[in-house]
Design a protein around this motif. Sequence first.
Motif, PDB file in Angstrom:
ATOM      1  N   GLN A 172      40.741  33.705 -19.330  1.00  0.00           N
ATOM      2  CA  GLN A 172      42.323  34.605 -18.982  1.00  0.00           C
ATOM      3  C   GLN A 172      40.827  34.929 -17.567  1.00  0.00           C
ATOM      4  OE1 GLN A 172      44.500  36.565 -20.233  1.00  0.00           O
ATOM      5  NE2 GLN A 172      45.666  35.343 -21.034  1.00  0.00           N
ATOM      6  N   ALA A 173      40.072  35.913 -18.091  1.00  0.00           N
ATOM      7  CA  ALA A 173      39.127  36.192 -16.613  1.00  0.00           C
ATOM      8  C   ALA A 173      38.372  35.426 -16.291  1.00  0.00           C
ATOM      9  CB  ALA A 173      38.130  37.422 -17.849  1.00  0.00           C
ATOM     10  N   LEU A 174      37.881  34.288 -16.756  1.00  0.00           N
ATOM     11  CA  LEU A 174      36.956  33.180 -16.219  1.00  0.00           C
ATOM     12  C   LEU A 174      37.960  33.145 -15.224  1.00  0.00           C
ATOM     13  CD1 LEU A 174      35.442  31.246 -18.742  1.00  0.00           C
ATOM     14  CD2 LEU A 174      33.891  32.984 -16.934  1.00  0.00           C
ATOM     15  N   MET A 175      39.357  32.137 -15.979  1.00  0.00           N
ATOM     16  CA  MET A 175      39.971  31.585 -14.734  1.00  0.00           C
ATOM     17  C   MET A 175      41.130  32.767 -13.480  1.00  0.00           C
ATOM     18  SD  MET A 175      43.127  31.566 -12.953  1.00  0.00           S
ATOM     19  CE  MET A 175      44.741  32.753 -14.142  1.00  0.00           C
ATOM     20  N   LEU A 176      40.706  34.055 -13.744  1.00  0.00           N
ATOM     21  CA  LEU A 176      40.736  34.277 -12.326  1.00  0.00           C
ATOM     22  C   LEU A 176      39.742  34.707 -11.028  1.00  0.00           C
ATOM     23  CD1 LEU A 176      42.443  37.254 -14.155  1.00  0.00           C
ATOM     24  CD2 LEU A 176      43.175  36.230 -12.465  1.00  0.00           C
ATOM     25  N   GLY A 177      38.119  34.914 -12.147  1.00  0.00           N
ATOM     26  CA  GLY A 177      37.196  34.795 -11.392  1.00  0.00           C
ATOM     27  C   GLY A 177      36.594  34.060 -10.113  1.00  0.00           C
ATOM     28  N   ALA A 178      37.590  32.141 -11.071  1.00  0.00           N
ATOM     29  CA  ALA A 178      37.126  31.078 -10.022  1.00  0.00           C
ATOM     30  C   ALA A 178      38.326  31.407  -9.567  1.00  0.00           C
ATOM     31  CB  ALA A 178      37.339  29.838 -11.418  1.00  0.00           C
ATOM     32  N   VAL A 179      39.062  32.281  -9.490  1.00  0.00           N
ATOM     33  CA  VAL A 179      40.063  31.729  -7.938  1.00  0.00           C
ATOM     34  C   VAL A 179      39.925  32.548  -7.000  1.00  0.00           C
ATOM     35  CG1 VAL A 179      42.811  33.469  -7.721  1.00  0.00           C
ATOM     36  CG2 VAL A 179      42.398  31.856 -10.090  1.00  0.00           C
ATOM     37  N   THR A 180      39.415  33.961  -7.498  1.00  0.00           N
ATOM     38  CA  THR A 180      38.690  34.596  -6.656  1.00  0.00           C
ATOM     39  C   THR A 180      37.257  33.726  -5.445  1.00  0.00           C
ATOM     40  OG1 THR A 180      39.014  36.802  -8.486  1.00  0.00           O
ATOM     41  CG2 THR A 180      37.729  37.059  -6.573  1.00  0.00           C
ATOM     42  N   ILE A 181      36.826  33.438  -6.456  1.00  0.00           N
ATOM     43  CA  ILE A 181      35.286  33.116  -5.565  1.00  0.00           C
ATOM     44  C   ILE A 181      35.749  31.513  -4.882  1.00  0.00           C
ATOM     45  CG2 ILE A 181      33.403  31.111  -5.650  1.00  0.00           C
ATOM     46  CD1 ILE A 181      32.719  32.833  -8.256  1.00  0.00           C
ATOM     47  N   ALA A 182      36.878  30.942  -5.548  1.00  0.00           N
ATOM     48  CA  ALA A 182      37.666  30.121  -4.241  1.00  0.00           C
ATOM     49  C   ALA A 182      38.472  30.459  -3.002  1.00  0.00           C
ATOM     50  CB  ALA A 182      38.707  29.639  -5.262  1.00  0.00           C
ATOM     51  N   VAL A 183      39.204  31.294  -3.211  1.00  0.00           N
ATOM     52  CA  VAL A 183      39.685  32.501  -2.256  1.00  0.00           C
ATOM     53  C   VAL A 183      39.290  32.557  -1.276  1.00  0.00           C
ATOM     54  CG1 VAL A 183      41.316  33.960  -1.041  1.00  0.00           C
ATOM     55  CG2 VAL A 183      41.846  32.311  -3.674  1.00  0.00           C
ATOM     56  N   TYR A 184      37.413  33.268  -1.719  1.00  0.00           N
ATOM     57  CA  TYR A 184      36.427  33.525  -0.396  1.00  0.00           C
ATOM     58  C   TYR A 184      35.804  32.919  -0.362  1.00  0.00           C
ATOM     59  CZ  TYR A 184      32.494  36.312   0.021  1.00  0.00           C
ATOM     60  OH  TYR A 184      31.521  37.305   1.101  1.00  0.00           O
ATOM     61  N   TYR A 185      35.699  31.962  -0.308  1.00  0.00           N
ATOM     62  CA  TYR A 185      35.190  30.791   0.238  1.00  0.00           C
ATOM     63  C   TYR A 185      36.246  29.779   1.312  1.00  0.00           C
ATOM     64  CZ  TYR A 185      30.621  32.162  -1.662  1.00  0.00           C
ATOM     65  OH  TYR A 185      29.509  32.419  -1.985  1.00  0.00           O
ATOM     66  N   LEU A 186      37.754  29.680   0.595  1.00  0.00           N
ATOM     67  CA  LEU A 186      38.537  28.531   1.322  1.00  0.00           C
ATOM     68  C   LEU A 186      39.541  29.225   2.274  1.00  0.00           C
ATOM     69  CD1 LEU A 186      38.857  26.423  -2.048  1.00  0.00           C
ATOM     70  CD2 LEU A 186      38.016  25.536  -0.322  1.00  0.00           C
ATOM     71  N   PHE A 187      39.763  30.370   1.912  1.00  0.00           N
ATOM     72  CA  PHE A 187      40.225  30.999   3.061  1.00  0.00           C
ATOM     73  C   PHE A 187      40.424  31.011   4.475  1.00  0.00           C
ATOM     74  CE2 PHE A 187      42.902  34.823   4.807  1.00  0.00           C
ATOM     75  CZ  PHE A 187      44.209  34.003   4.711  1.00  0.00           C
ATOM     76  N   PRO A 188      38.539  31.758   4.596  1.00  0.00           N
ATOM     77  CA  PRO A 188      38.393  31.619   6.064  1.00  0.00           C
ATOM     78  C   PRO A 188      38.678  29.773   7.203  1.00  0.00           C
ATOM     79  CG  PRO A 188      36.058  32.051   4.595  1.00  0.00           C
ATOM     80  CD  PRO A 188      37.694  31.996   3.782  1.00  0.00           C
ATOM     81  N   LYS A 189      38.827  28.879   6.563  1.00  0.00           N
ATOM     82  CA  LYS A 189      39.110  27.637   6.860  1.00  0.00           C
ATOM     83  C   LYS A 189      40.994  28.080   7.343  1.00  0.00           C
ATOM     84  CE  LYS A 189      35.638  25.330   3.436  1.00  0.00           C
ATOM     85  NZ  LYS A 189      34.884  24.623   4.424  1.00  0.00           N
ATOM     86  N   ILE A 190      41.536  28.170   6.714  1.00  0.00           N
ATOM     87  CA  ILE A 190      42.570  29.178   7.157  1.00  0.00           C
ATOM     88  C   ILE A 190      42.566  29.161   7.890  1.00  0.00           C
ATOM     89  CG2 ILE A 190      44.825  29.016   6.236  1.00  0.00           C
ATOM     90  CD1 ILE A 190      43.893  28.463   3.581  1.00  0.00           C
ATOM     91  N   THR A 191      42.025  30.485   8.271  1.00  0.00           N
ATOM     92  CA  THR A 191      42.225  31.694   9.306  1.00  0.00           C
ATOM     93  C   THR A 191      40.714  32.436   9.068  1.00  0.00           C
ATOM     94  OG1 THR A 191      43.467  33.161  10.302  1.00  0.00           O
ATOM     95  CG2 THR A 191      44.115  33.274   8.359  1.00  0.00           C
ATOM     96  N   LYS A 192      40.618  33.426   9.984  1.00  0.00           N
ATOM     97  CA  LYS A 192      39.194  34.469   9.882  1.00  0.00           C
ATOM     98  C   LYS A 192      40.186  36.001  10.315  1.00  0.00           C
ATOM     99  CE  LYS A 192      35.731  30.902  10.552  1.00  0.00           C
ATOM    100  NZ  LYS A 192      34.434  30.451  10.940  1.00  0.00           N
ATOM    101  N   ALA A 193      41.355  35.520  10.731  1.00  0.00           N
ATOM    102  CA  ALA A 193      41.929  36.724  11.342  1.00  0.00           C
ATOM    103  C   ALA A 193      41.651  38.107   9.793  1.00  0.00           C
ATOM    104  CB  ALA A 193      43.663  36.451  11.812  1.00  0.00           C
ATOM    105  N   ILE A 194      41.980  37.148   8.812  1.00  0.00           N
ATOM    106  CA  ILE A 194      42.469  38.517   7.388  1.00  0.00           C
ATOM    107  C   ILE A 194      41.033  38.126   6.549  1.00  0.00           C
ATOM    108  CG2 ILE A 194      43.947  39.515   6.031  1.00  0.00           C
ATOM    109  CD1 ILE A 194      45.918  38.052   6.934  1.00  0.00           C
ATOM    110  N   PRO A 195      40.005  39.112   6.635  1.00  0.00           N
ATOM    111  CA  PRO A 195      39.040  38.925   6.042  1.00  0.00           C
ATOM    112  C   PRO A 195      39.896  38.476   4.447  1.00  0.00           C
ATOM    113  CG  PRO A 195      38.855  41.551   6.823  1.00  0.00           C
ATOM    114  CD  PRO A 195      41.018  41.083   7.010  1.00  0.00           C
ATOM    115  N   SER A 196      38.165  37.310   3.787  1.00  0.00           N
ATOM    116  CA  SER A 196      39.040  36.733   2.642  1.00  0.00           C
ATOM    117  C   SER A 196      38.879  37.454   0.799  1.00  0.00           C
ATOM    118  CB  SER A 196      37.675  35.324   3.250  1.00  0.00           C
ATOM    119  OG  SER A 196      36.462  35.949   2.865  1.00  0.00           O
ATOM    120  N   ALA A 197      37.889  38.236   1.580  1.00  0.00           N
ATOM    121  CA  ALA A 197      37.292  39.187   0.158  1.00  0.00           C
ATOM    122  C   ALA A 197      38.894  40.053   0.508  1.00  0.00           C
ATOM    123  CB  ALA A 197      36.823  40.475   0.702  1.00  0.00           C
ATOM    124  N   LEU A 198      39.458  40.765   1.107  1.00  0.00           N
ATOM    125  CA  LEU A 198      40.845  40.929   0.792  1.00  0.00           C
ATOM    126  C   LEU A 198      41.331  40.592  -0.106  1.00  0.00           C
ATOM    127  CD1 LEU A 198      42.178  44.123   0.830  1.00  0.00           C
ATOM    128  CD2 LEU A 198      42.810  43.119   3.028  1.00  0.00           C
TER     129      LEU A 198
END
Length: 788
Positions: A172-198
């Motif tokens: 479960q931790a591995l899955m959550l960590g993978a989701v975190t990294i995926a959102v961190y890298y992919l969210f800026p492709k949608i918008t950079k108005a909101i920090p992807s880390a947050l």
Amino acid sequence: MSAKFYDFKNFKGDFTGGLVAGVVALPLALAFGVQSGMGATAGLYGAIAVGIFAALFGGTATQASGPTGPMTVVSAALVAAAIQITGSLESAMPIVVLAFLLGGLFQIIFGFLNIASYVKYFPYPVVSGFMSGVGLIIIILQIFPFAGLGSSKSTLAVIQDLPRLFAEANLQALMLGAVTIAVYYLFPKITKAIPSALVALIVATLIAYFGDMAVPVIGEIPSGLPSIKIDGIFEVDASAYGLVLEYAVVLAVLGSIDSLLTSVIADNMTKTKHNSNRELIGQGIGNMLAAVIGGIPGAGATKGTVVNINAGGKTRMSGTLHGLFLLAVLLGLGKLAAHIPLCVLAGLLIPIGFKIVDLKGLKHLRKVPRADAVVLILVLLITTFGSLIYAVGAGVALACLLFMKKSGDLSEQGMEVGKIADLDGSKPWQDEVEFYDKYKDRVIIKHLYGPLFFGFTSYFKDQIKALPEAIDAVILRMDRVPYVDQSGLYALEDIIFDLREQGIEVILVGLQEQPCDMLKAVDIIPDLVPEEDLFANIDDSFGYLKAKLKSAKATAYILERPPIILLHGALGSRDQLASMEAALSGTYEVYRLNFEGHGGRESNRAFRMEVFAQNVLDFMKENQLDAANFFGYSMGGYVALKLAQTHPQYIKNIVTYGTKFAWTPESAAKEVKQLNPEKILEKVPRFATFLEQVHQPNDWKQVLEKTADMMLDLGNGAAFSERELRDVKTPVLIMIGAQDRMVSMEESQWAAEHLGQGRCEIIQDGVHPLEKNNPEQLAKVTINFLNH
């Protein structure tokens, strides 16, 4: 009275910049706190104290400071060493706090002693190896937390313990960590108005919370003000003094380097000059106060500083507000942060670790001088698997020894070594006098003597930055440069890149074998300096430049025409100004641009006059325009006036046509009603098709929505007030069509009366849509105004 201390004209930009920087800093502060071994609370405390006080007392107006990767790695090593001595974190705190306090004090002393001027003498391979080692430490130490397991504080121990990872990993931790990294890298492709880390932090935490996942979490975070933690520092055992002193020095030196590098980035973005010594004093004060409340030390944070500037931050108030925002989070949302999984923080830190690794330096290991490659690898290995303190010391000592050896070798070969690459450009050599006398206002000649080593690179950059702007070419005579090391190589790359960005051609003359091989190995030749800009002797370079400058002179009549920039309306694009360009081009050098989000240009931000004004400034920089006249249709006129308010030095004169000034909540609501996409599709489908064609591939409906939001913002107080119009001293002609049904003559005359140098002219047959007017008539009125 308050204007002496702060100009409230900057408050809106400072508030936005500070808020965005705080949002970016929040997840990183929590993650760095956990990484340090002192807990998320320590990261938040450090971000608050350093963020506020480094901004107040520092020497970089737009710097956003807080915990950084390199500082956290050193802090973690200190915490681990102190725990090894005392047995627990609680018992180790006096040692840790004392080291943090001394580190901040040393930074203050560095500032008063002008130590900042010596930071430039750190060789590139040493800094690169150290930073890459720090990045690897972050990555390695987060492997086990990423899998939901406890981790050793030693990189070697983690590697030796890897078999346990495969046997005990929490899926479960591995899955959550993978989701975190995926959102961190992919969210800026949608918008950079909101920090992807947050976004990554919130999304993964919500999944864990509502999914009731069995993963380790941060745990309770005190929600009140922090308490003082210095009660035990006077009881530290004398046997720990050596440890305290070692880490205090490393934290002070590393924090200084980290902060000053970020200050240089801020300077380049804002075209200002920071005060290095004051910056170190401010950072030292911030780190000392962070230590007092049990926070980890920090430095100038590059990401926070960049987003602060991009969001409008201009003064130290922005950095202060970034720290105050984090304080508000601590007081109001501390309990919510307790539910953040540690694997999510690991998912944020691992990408940060990779960003810290100097891929450029590693990629060129086989191409740079072997001695530099050895230093880099040695420092990297000692940093990652040994002592951070020994890594820097060994790297600097080895670099100095290798430099002395290379200087000796060059002397034995009968080459002129002289100083470490002396630089001279004030007096022409005998073979340059004739060319110099004729072209000294357009071409600068710089002479380099001796090997181009790390100790000279900062001075070299400063000399090139001081060059006059109105030049066409720079000749670098390198006849007497027998050797270039990695630091010199990258300094040359930065300098050539910056000059070419300004449209200045760089000519290299007399390259010797080793420098030429190095420049080709890392592709500076031919990527930045094409082969045709390399010359064996100075006479050949003069012949080339004479021909080129003569050709440029033949087309100089274009440059002699004054520039005018045409700005389009709220729903239009640069194409709607084509007829105006044709009517003005005989008199002016005409420029047009698309505001972001218009005419197919991408935009991830809300539409605002300030955003469009920045688009114009960027366009002027790209086209090397120091100042220009402006013709603004509808919203374009408003943008031009906004520029005249905030950057008058770039504006000569302004002509507006059909620009609305009477913005109230009611008038904005009335305008917005006409921007309903569904009604436009139903009642005027041709217009909908037109908008789709103008703005493709962007969604025309989104253009309408963003425009409506901007109009509501104008109606709610963002429009020009009488006082703001009076502050605009640029000559302005406000044209209004007598048949305009969207803009009244009254509001146009009102604006003209309140402008410092405003005039209003009524176009008798004029209507609001620009395309339905006679461009020759509008151009004639425009030319008459600009000529008088």
